[in-house]
Design a protein around this motif. Structure first.
Motif, PDB file in Angstrom:
ATOM      1  N   PRO A 200     -21.580 -99.459 -42.022  1.00 29.22           N
ATOM      2  CA  PRO A 200     -20.854-100.877 -42.973  1.00 29.22           C
ATOM      3  C   PRO A 200     -19.217-100.917 -42.670  1.00 29.22           C
ATOM      4  CG  PRO A 200     -20.938 -98.294 -43.865  1.00 29.22           C
ATOM      5  CD  PRO A 200     -21.836 -98.358 -43.085  1.00 29.22           C
ATOM      6  N   VAL A 201     -18.677-102.109 -42.658  1.00 25.87           N
ATOM      7  CA  VAL A 201     -17.481-102.179 -42.200  1.00 25.87           C
ATOM      8  C   VAL A 201     -16.519-100.911 -43.168  1.00 25.87           C
ATOM      9  CG1 VAL A 201     -15.292-103.232 -42.295  1.00 25.87           C
ATOM     10  CG2 VAL A 201     -17.966-104.363 -42.084  1.00 25.87           C
ATOM     11  N   PRO A 202     -15.830-100.419 -42.254  1.00 30.62           N
ATOM     12  CA  PRO A 202     -14.727 -99.227 -42.928  1.00 30.62           C
ATOM     13  C   PRO A 202     -14.032 -99.987 -43.710  1.00 30.62           C
ATOM     14  CG  PRO A 202     -14.980 -99.087 -40.351  1.00 30.62           C
ATOM     15  CD  PRO A 202     -14.781-100.080 -40.881  1.00 30.62           C
ATOM     16  N   VAL A 203     -14.095 -98.912 -45.251  1.00 28.86           N
ATOM     17  CA  VAL A 203     -13.602 -99.110 -46.350  1.00 28.86           C
ATOM     18  C   VAL A 203     -12.085 -99.896 -46.544  1.00 28.86           C
ATOM     19  CG1 VAL A 203     -12.968 -99.495 -48.762  1.00 28.86           C
ATOM     20  CG2 VAL A 203     -15.427 -97.998 -47.995  1.00 28.86           C
ATOM     21  N   GLY A 204     -11.700 -99.343 -45.162  1.00 23.87           N
ATOM     22  CA  GLY A 204      -9.801 -99.378 -45.327  1.00 23.87           C
ATOM     23  C   GLY A 204      -9.657-100.910 -45.138  1.00 23.87           C
ATOM     24  N   MET A 205     -10.431-101.285 -44.309  1.00 25.62           N
ATOM     25  CA  MET A 205     -10.456-102.951 -43.353  1.00 25.62           C
ATOM     26  C   MET A 205     -10.656-103.788 -43.898  1.00 25.62           C
ATOM     27  SD  MET A 205     -12.107-102.378 -39.614  1.00 25.62           S
ATOM     28  CE  MET A 205     -11.599-101.119 -38.822  1.00 25.62           C
ATOM     29  N   ILE A 206     -11.029-103.632 -45.695  1.00 25.62           N
ATOM     30  CA  ILE A 206     -11.206-104.465 -46.676  1.00 25.62           C
ATOM     31  C   ILE A 206     -10.364-104.256 -47.681  1.00 25.62           C
ATOM     32  CG2 ILE A 206     -13.562-105.943 -45.491  1.00 25.62           C
ATOM     33  CD1 ILE A 206     -15.560-104.180 -47.523  1.00 25.62           C
ATOM     34  N   GLU A 207     -10.037-103.391 -47.981  1.00 27.47           N
ATOM     35  CA  GLU A 207      -8.991-102.936 -49.218  1.00 27.47           C
ATOM     36  C   GLU A 207      -8.052-104.082 -49.256  1.00 27.47           C
ATOM     37  OE1 GLU A 207      -9.275 -98.260 -50.085  1.00 27.47           O
ATOM     38  OE2 GLU A 207      -7.825 -99.003 -48.713  1.00 27.47           O
ATOM     39  N   ASP A 208      -7.745-104.776 -50.296  1.00 24.91           N
ATOM     40  CA  ASP A 208      -6.582-105.464 -50.548  1.00 24.91           C
ATOM     41  C   ASP A 208      -7.100-106.727 -49.687  1.00 24.91           C
ATOM     42  OD1 ASP A 208      -5.644-103.716 -52.322  1.00 24.91           O
ATOM     43  OD2 ASP A 208      -4.370-102.674 -50.800  1.00 24.91           O
ATOM     44  N   ALA A 209      -8.029-107.328 -48.979  1.00 24.51           N
ATOM     45  CA  ALA A 209      -8.461-108.382 -48.729  1.00 24.51           C
ATOM     46  C   ALA A 209      -8.653-109.576 -49.343  1.00 24.51           C
ATOM     47  CB  ALA A 209      -9.866-108.080 -47.430  1.00 24.51           C
ATOM     48  N   THR A 210      -8.347-110.740 -48.833  1.00 27.08           N
ATOM     49  CA  THR A 210      -8.502-112.377 -49.468  1.00 27.08           C
ATOM     50  C   THR A 210      -9.703-112.586 -49.383  1.00 27.08           C
ATOM     51  OG1 THR A 210      -8.217-113.779 -47.009  1.00 27.08           O
ATOM     52  CG2 THR A 210      -6.688-112.821 -48.600  1.00 27.08           C
ATOM     53  N   PRO A 211     -10.872-113.027 -50.075  1.00 26.55           N
ATOM     54  CA  PRO A 211     -11.749-113.593 -50.563  1.00 26.55           C
ATOM     55  C   PRO A 211     -12.052-114.942 -48.667  1.00 26.55           C
ATOM     56  CG  PRO A 211     -10.294-115.078 -52.188  1.00 26.55           C
ATOM     57  CD  PRO A 211      -9.163-113.862 -51.274  1.00 26.55           C
ATOM     58  N   LEU A 212     -11.233-114.521 -47.665  1.00 22.05           N
ATOM     59  CA  LEU A 212     -11.468-114.998 -46.387  1.00 22.05           C
ATOM     60  C   LEU A 212     -11.539-114.307 -45.720  1.00 22.05           C
ATOM     61  CD1 LEU A 212     -11.853-117.768 -44.664  1.00 22.05           C
ATOM     62  CD2 LEU A 212      -9.210-117.809 -44.613  1.00 22.05           C
ATOM     63  N   ARG A 213     -11.345-112.811 -45.951  1.00 24.84           N
ATOM     64  CA  ARG A 213     -11.142-111.824 -45.419  1.00 24.84           C
ATOM     65  C   ARG A 213     -12.266-111.297 -45.284  1.00 24.84           C
ATOM     66  NH1 ARG A 213      -6.319-108.652 -45.545  1.00 24.84           N
ATOM     67  NH2 ARG A 213      -7.445-106.924 -44.433  1.00 24.84           N
ATOM     68  N   LEU A 214     -12.942-111.380 -46.515  1.00 26.75           N
ATOM     69  CA  LEU A 214     -13.953-110.942 -47.051  1.00 26.75           C
ATOM     70  C   LEU A 214     -15.087-110.971 -46.860  1.00 26.75           C
ATOM     71  CD1 LEU A 214     -13.855-109.925 -50.831  1.00 26.75           C
ATOM     72  CD2 LEU A 214     -13.589-108.067 -48.694  1.00 26.75           C
ATOM     73  N   ALA A 215     -14.780-112.559 -47.323  1.00 29.72           N
ATOM     74  CA  ALA A 215     -16.471-113.684 -46.291  1.00 29.72           C
ATOM     75  C   ALA A 215     -16.300-113.063 -44.320  1.00 29.72           C
ATOM     76  CB  ALA A 215     -15.823-115.202 -46.402  1.00 29.72           C
ATOM     77  N   GLY A 216     -15.100-113.339 -43.715  1.00 28.91           N
ATOM     78  CA  GLY A 216     -15.344-112.875 -41.992  1.00 28.91           C
ATOM     79  C   GLY A 216     -16.241-111.714 -42.156  1.00 28.91           C
ATOM     80  N   ALA A 217     -16.236-110.559 -43.103  1.00 30.48           N
ATOM     81  CA  ALA A 217     -16.279-109.093 -42.350  1.00 30.48           C
ATOM     82  C   ALA A 217     -17.713-109.456 -42.710  1.00 30.48           C
ATOM     83  CB  ALA A 217     -15.840-108.132 -43.116  1.00 30.48           C
ATOM     84  N   ALA A 218     -17.895-110.185 -43.434  1.00 32.43           N
ATOM     85  CA  ALA A 218     -19.677-110.598 -44.028  1.00 32.43           C
ATOM     86  C   ALA A 218     -20.133-110.958 -43.134  1.00 32.43           C
ATOM     87  CB  ALA A 218     -19.971-111.119 -45.048  1.00 32.43           C
ATOM     88  N   VAL A 219     -19.657-112.530 -41.825  1.00 29.14           N
ATOM     89  CA  VAL A 219     -20.142-113.002 -40.761  1.00 29.14           C
ATOM     90  C   VAL A 219     -20.495-111.682 -39.481  1.00 29.14           C
ATOM     91  CG1 VAL A 219     -19.593-115.023 -39.678  1.00 29.14           C
ATOM     92  CG2 VAL A 219     -19.400-115.102 -42.015  1.00 29.14           C
ATOM     93  N   PHE A 220     -19.132-111.093 -39.367  1.00 28.97           N
ATOM     94  CA  PHE A 220     -19.179-110.174 -38.729  1.00 28.97           C
ATOM     95  C   PHE A 220     -20.152-109.225 -38.481  1.00 28.97           C
ATOM     96  CE2 PHE A 220     -17.558-106.322 -36.675  1.00 28.97           C
ATOM     97  CZ  PHE A 220     -16.969-106.800 -35.121  1.00 28.97           C
ATOM     98  N   GLN A 221     -20.586-109.256 -39.920  1.00 32.55           N
ATOM     99  CA  GLN A 221     -21.985-107.836 -39.829  1.00 32.55           C
ATOM    100  C   GLN A 221     -23.185-108.771 -39.401  1.00 32.55           C
ATOM    101  OE1 GLN A 221     -20.332-104.560 -40.306  1.00 32.55           O
ATOM    102  NE2 GLN A 221     -21.934-103.632 -41.018  1.00 32.55           N
ATOM    103  N   TYR A 222     -23.200-109.859 -40.333  1.00 27.14           N
ATOM    104  CA  TYR A 222     -24.392-110.565 -40.348  1.00 27.14           C
ATOM    105  C   TYR A 222     -24.657-111.617 -39.068  1.00 27.14           C
ATOM    106  CZ  TYR A 222     -25.292-108.832 -45.008  1.00 27.14           C
ATOM    107  OH  TYR A 222     -25.197-107.440 -46.197  1.00 27.14           O
ATOM    108  N   LYS A 223     -24.003-111.666 -38.375  1.00 30.83           N
ATOM    109  CA  LYS A 223     -23.961-112.222 -37.462  1.00 30.83           C
ATOM    110  C   LYS A 223     -24.078-111.289 -35.944  1.00 30.83           C
ATOM    111  CE  LYS A 223     -23.677-116.405 -37.623  1.00 30.83           C
ATOM    112  NZ  LYS A 223     -25.017-117.380 -38.458  1.00 30.83           N
ATOM    113  N   ASN A 224     -24.207-109.582 -36.245  1.00 28.82           N
ATOM    114  CA  ASN A 224     -24.939-108.397 -35.389  1.00 28.82           C
ATOM    115  C   ASN A 224     -23.969-108.234 -34.625  1.00 28.82           C
ATOM    116  OD1 ASN A 224     -27.688-108.811 -36.400  1.00 28.82           O
ATOM    117  ND2 ASN A 224     -28.728-109.791 -35.122  1.00 28.82           N
TER     118      ASN A 224
END
Length: 305
Positions: A200-224
């Motif tokens: 999983p994406v390290p928690v510290g990288m998405i703490e206090d992240a904007t919705p756009l950045r959260l969506a980007g983390a999901a894309v980064f993960q699910y695009k392998n």
């Protein structure tokens, strides 16, 4: 090809092959009939192998070649990425067709003549090797009652009582396969194919992240992407760790890298056609925010216009 000589080697080779096929569980008799064309080795067997050798196999090869050339003419070939040239998935096909008419090389021209010349050279080499090193025959009639018949393997597989070349090929083949399999599973250059779902994406990288950045983390993960790129040491090692990429690359540079890959066909392929514009925006927002504490975001060396 050996069967078409129709001599004792062909007969006993078919006998061995038919015996092996007959031992298949549940469908042995059917396989024997497919191989021999009959219940016994005879004229039907020779006709079957002649048709396969002269018509079926060449026909499949020519049909595959025709389909390949048709796909090349219809869909084109993959062009190498060009640094600084963005890839627009919606305009890719139209841009490609335009490039063909401006800088393309006609297939029915020098390219085809070169292919025809080297194909003819390859055929001549094969024919020469077959004439010089190939088996001589046919020898005796394919009669199982012929007392003087002495079927033997071809010369590369002969030894006083063994077949060293066949054994050597099997040993080398399995050794190479085993080494490549081991290296593919353990070497750093091999993607970690389960990282996208197991790291999983390290928690510290998405703490206090904007919705756009959260969506980007999901894309980064699910695009392998995690299969090749680690985050804080967790993930694949084929590409660099992206934990501090926001301090090294600007947003435009990230877009260029993801869309076009490494210039010159390097380690990273182009993903411009696999990532939609809104996914690209979200993922770049996530990556741009990945930088060490206190480090500013990367900026262009050219400075503002």
């Amino acid at each position: 090809g050996q069967v078409l000589r129709w001599d004792p080697d062909a007969y006993w080779g078919l006998a061995v092959g038919g015996s092996m096929a007959g031992r298949a569980p549940g469908m042995g008799p059917q396989l024997v009939h497919i191989v021999l064309g009959s219940v016994v080795i005879g004229g039907d067997t020779l006709s079957r192998f002649f048709a396969l050798h002269v018509f079926v196999i060449p026909g499949v090869l020519l049909a595959s070649l025709a389909v390949h050339l048709w796909l090349v003419m219809k869909c084109g070939i993959s062009a190498a990425p060009v640094p600084g040239q963005m890839v627009d998935p919606e305009r890719y096909d139209s841009d490609y067709q335009q490039e063909i008419h401006t800088t393309g090389v006609p297939f029915l021209g020098p390219a085809m003549l070169k292919d025809a010349f080297f194909s003819a050279v390859a055929v001549l080499v094969v024919m020469t090797l077959a004439a010089v090193l190939g088996p001589k025959g046919p020898t005796d009639p394919p009669d199982p009652l012929l007392a003087g018949a002495n079927p033997r393997p071809e010369w590369p597989f002969l030894w006083p009582s063994r077949r060293p070349l066949a054994v050597l090929l099997v040993v080398v083949g399995y050794t190479v396969l085993g080494v490549l399999t081991y290296e593919g599973a353990t070497a750093p250059w091999s993607p970690q194919m389960t990282a996208w779902s197991g790291e999983p994406v390290p928690v510290g990288m998405i703490e206090d992240a904007t919705p756009l950045r959260l969506a980007g983390a999901a894309v980064f993960q699910y695009k392998n992407c995690r299969n090749c790129h680690a985050l804080e040491g967790h993930g694949g090692k084929r590409g660099p760790d992206l934990a501090g990429v926001g301090a090294r690359l600007t947003a435009d540079q990230l877009i260029d890298q993801i869309s076009n890959g490494t210039p010159g066909g390097g380690n990273m392929p182009a993903y411009g056609k696999q990532v939609s514009p809104h996914e690209m925006t979200a993922m770049v927002a996530f990556l741009s925010a990945l930088r060490p504490q206190g480090r500013p975001a990367a900026h262009s060396a050219a400075g503002p216009d």
